[in-house]
Design an enzyme around this catalytic site. Sequence first.
Site, PDB file in Angstrom:
ATOM      1  N   GLU A 103       0.855  -1.188   0.000  1.00 59.16           N
ATOM      2  CA  GLU A 103       0.000   0.000   0.000  1.00 59.16           C
ATOM      3  C   GLU A 103       0.883   1.227   0.000  1.00 59.16           C
ATOM      4  OE1 GLU A 103      -0.909  -2.300   2.522  1.00 59.16           O
ATOM      5  OE2 GLU A 103      -2.772  -3.032   1.635  1.00 59.16           O
ATOM      6  N   TYR A 115       7.936   1.744  -7.358  1.00 57.74           N
ATOM      7  CA  TYR A 115       7.245   0.455  -7.439  1.00 57.74           C
ATOM      8  C   TYR A 115       6.882   0.106  -8.889  1.00 57.74           C
ATOM      9  CZ  TYR A 115       6.831   1.313  -2.413  1.00 57.74           C
ATOM     10  OH  TYR A 115       7.114   1.580  -1.098  1.00 57.74           O
TER      11      TYR A 115
HETATM   12  C1  LIG Z   1      10.627   6.302  -2.118  1.00 55.13           C
HETATM   13  C2  LIG Z   1      12.085   6.178  -1.696  1.00 55.13           C
HETATM   14  C3  LIG Z   1      12.234   4.918  -0.831  1.00 55.13           C
HETATM   15  C4  LIG Z   1      12.970   6.059  -2.950  1.00 55.13           C
HETATM   16  O1  LIG Z   1      14.322   5.903  -2.522  1.00 55.13           O
HETATM   17  P1  LIG Z   1      15.574   6.197  -3.489  1.00 55.13           P
HETATM   18  O2  LIG Z   1      16.733   5.430  -2.945  1.00 55.13           O
HETATM   19  O3  LIG Z   1      15.739   7.654  -3.650  1.00 55.13           O
HETATM   20  O4  LIG Z   1      15.084   5.565  -4.856  1.00 55.13           O
HETATM   21  P2  LIG Z   1      15.996   5.153  -6.078  1.00 55.13           P
HETATM   22  O5  LIG Z   1      17.192   6.065  -6.138  1.00 55.13           O
HETATM   23  O6  LIG Z   1      16.255   3.690  -6.049  1.00 55.13           O
HETATM   24  O7  LIG Z   1      15.046   5.507  -7.266  1.00 55.13           O
HETATM   25  C5  LIG Z   1      14.110   4.540  -7.693  1.00 55.13           C
HETATM   26  C6  LIG Z   1      13.056   5.123  -8.579  1.00 55.13           C
HETATM   27  O8  LIG Z   1      12.141   5.842  -7.792  1.00 55.13           O
HETATM   28  C7  LIG Z   1      11.678   6.990  -8.532  1.00 55.13           C
HETATM   29  N1  LIG Z   1      12.102   8.175  -7.796  1.00 55.13           N
HETATM   30  C8  LIG Z   1      12.822   8.214  -6.654  1.00 55.13           C
HETATM   31  N2  LIG Z   1      12.952   9.499  -6.244  1.00 55.13           N
HETATM   32  C9  LIG Z   1      12.316  10.275  -7.158  1.00 55.13           C
HETATM   33  C10 LIG Z   1      12.083  11.672  -7.304  1.00 55.13           C
HETATM   34  N3  LIG Z   1      12.544  12.583  -6.425  1.00 55.13           N
HETATM   35  N4  LIG Z   1      11.364  12.104  -8.348  1.00 55.13           N
HETATM   36  C11 LIG Z   1      10.876  11.244  -9.238  1.00 55.13           C
HETATM   37  N5  LIG Z   1      11.064   9.894  -9.161  1.00 55.13           N
HETATM   38  C12 LIG Z   1      11.763   9.418  -8.132  1.00 55.13           C
HETATM   39  C13 LIG Z   1      12.302   6.911  -9.906  1.00 55.13           C
HETATM   40  O9  LIG Z   1      11.443   6.175 -10.746  1.00 55.13           O
HETATM   41  C14 LIG Z   1      13.553   6.092  -9.634  1.00 55.13           C
HETATM   42  O10 LIG Z   1      13.964   5.350 -10.732  1.00 55.13           O
HETATM   43  P3  LIG Z   1      15.105   5.927 -11.719  1.00 55.13           P
HETATM   44  O11 LIG Z   1      16.260   6.319 -10.849  1.00 55.13           O
HETATM   45  O12 LIG Z   1      15.385   4.781 -12.618  1.00 55.13           O
HETATM   46  O13 LIG Z   1      14.473   7.105 -12.371  1.00 55.13           O
HETATM   47  C15 LIG Z   1      12.554   7.430  -0.910  1.00 55.13           C
HETATM   48  O14 LIG Z   1      12.146   8.593  -1.618  1.00 55.13           O
HETATM   49  C16 LIG Z   1      12.047   7.536   0.525  1.00 55.13           C
HETATM   50  O15 LIG Z   1      12.678   7.040   1.467  1.00 55.13           O
HETATM   51  N6  LIG Z   1      10.880   8.206   0.700  1.00 55.13           N
HETATM   52  C17 LIG Z   1      10.307   8.407   2.035  1.00 55.13           C
HETATM   53  C18 LIG Z   1       9.739   7.146   2.576  1.00 55.13           C
HETATM   54  C19 LIG Z   1       8.633   6.595   1.687  1.00 55.13           C
HETATM   55  O16 LIG Z   1       7.802   7.326   1.176  1.00 55.13           O
HETATM   56  N7  LIG Z   1       8.617   5.260   1.526  1.00 55.13           N
HETATM   57  C20 LIG Z   1       7.625   4.571   0.756  1.00 55.13           C
HETATM   58  C21 LIG Z   1       6.455   4.259   1.613  1.00 55.13           C
HETATM   59  S1  LIG Z   1       5.177   3.393   0.714  1.00 55.13           S
END
Ligand SMILES: CC(C)(COP(=O)(O)OP(=O)(O)OC[C@H]1O[C@@H](n2cnc3c(N)ncnc32)[C@H](O)[C@@H]1OP(=O)(O)O)[C@@H](O)C(=O)NCCC(=O)NCCS
Length: 142
Positions: A103, A115
């Site tokens: 979710e 995702y």
């Molecule tokens: C969501 C989260 C886990 C992504 O972590 P991350 O290590 O920055 O992600 P990645 O570097 O592996 O990026 C993966 C993909 O996510 C998307 N993404 C991540 N950050 C993004 C941003 N600021 N804007 C747009 N897309 C983004 C992109 O599709 C990216 O793929 P790409 O690099 O091939 O374009 C991070 O933003 C986070 O910790 N958020 C707060 C906690 C949260 O919301 N968790 C999810 C709860 S359901």
Amino acid sequence: MIRKMSQNDLDAVNAIEMQAFQDPWSKQDFINELESNPYSCIYVKEINGEAVAYVDLWIAYENAEIANIAVKKEFLHQGIASELMQFCLQKIQQSKCENFTLEVRVSNTNAIKLYEKFGFQTVSKRKKYYADGEDAYLMVQL
Ligand SMILES: CC(C)(COP(=O)(O)OP(=O)(O)OC[C@H]1O[C@@H](n2cnc3c(N)ncnc32)[C@H](O)[C@@H]1OP(=O)(O)O)[C@@H](O)C(=O)NCCC(=O)NCCS
């Protein structure tokens, strides 16, 4: 290195959780996951001895779910969440799960993109799923 979370990681994981979410899990929630949830396994990504990200993967019989995932602010956009997702996919393949779900807040576009990159699609909306009244998308890996 990706490894299982231990009690020693509680402070680091809790600090990441606090900065990542508006409605964070408490330290006790993580203790409950570690000690009392037989379906949970929390993995941390460690860089230079520091836990910088974690994922809570639930595997219950044929069902797998991402219960939580977050990356420390300074380490965002470096592919760390993708690495954790890939790791979970491997675990799931080993466990022969049939369903992989999660979710996510409808407003959390960064997480939704993450995702989708791993084949998840939105299949329904769960109304007022969160305490503040926001809806969740139910996403399923298809
Ligand atoms: C969501 C989260 C886990 C992504 O972590 P991350 O290590 O920055 O992600 P990645 O570097 O592996 O990026 C993966 C993909 O996510 C998307 N993404 C991540 N950050 C993004 C941003 N600021 N804007 C747009 N897309 C983004 C992109 O599709 C990216 O793929 P790409 O690099 O091939 O374009 C991070 O933003 C986070 O910790 N958020 C707060 C906690 C949260 O919301 N968790 C999810 C709860 S359901």
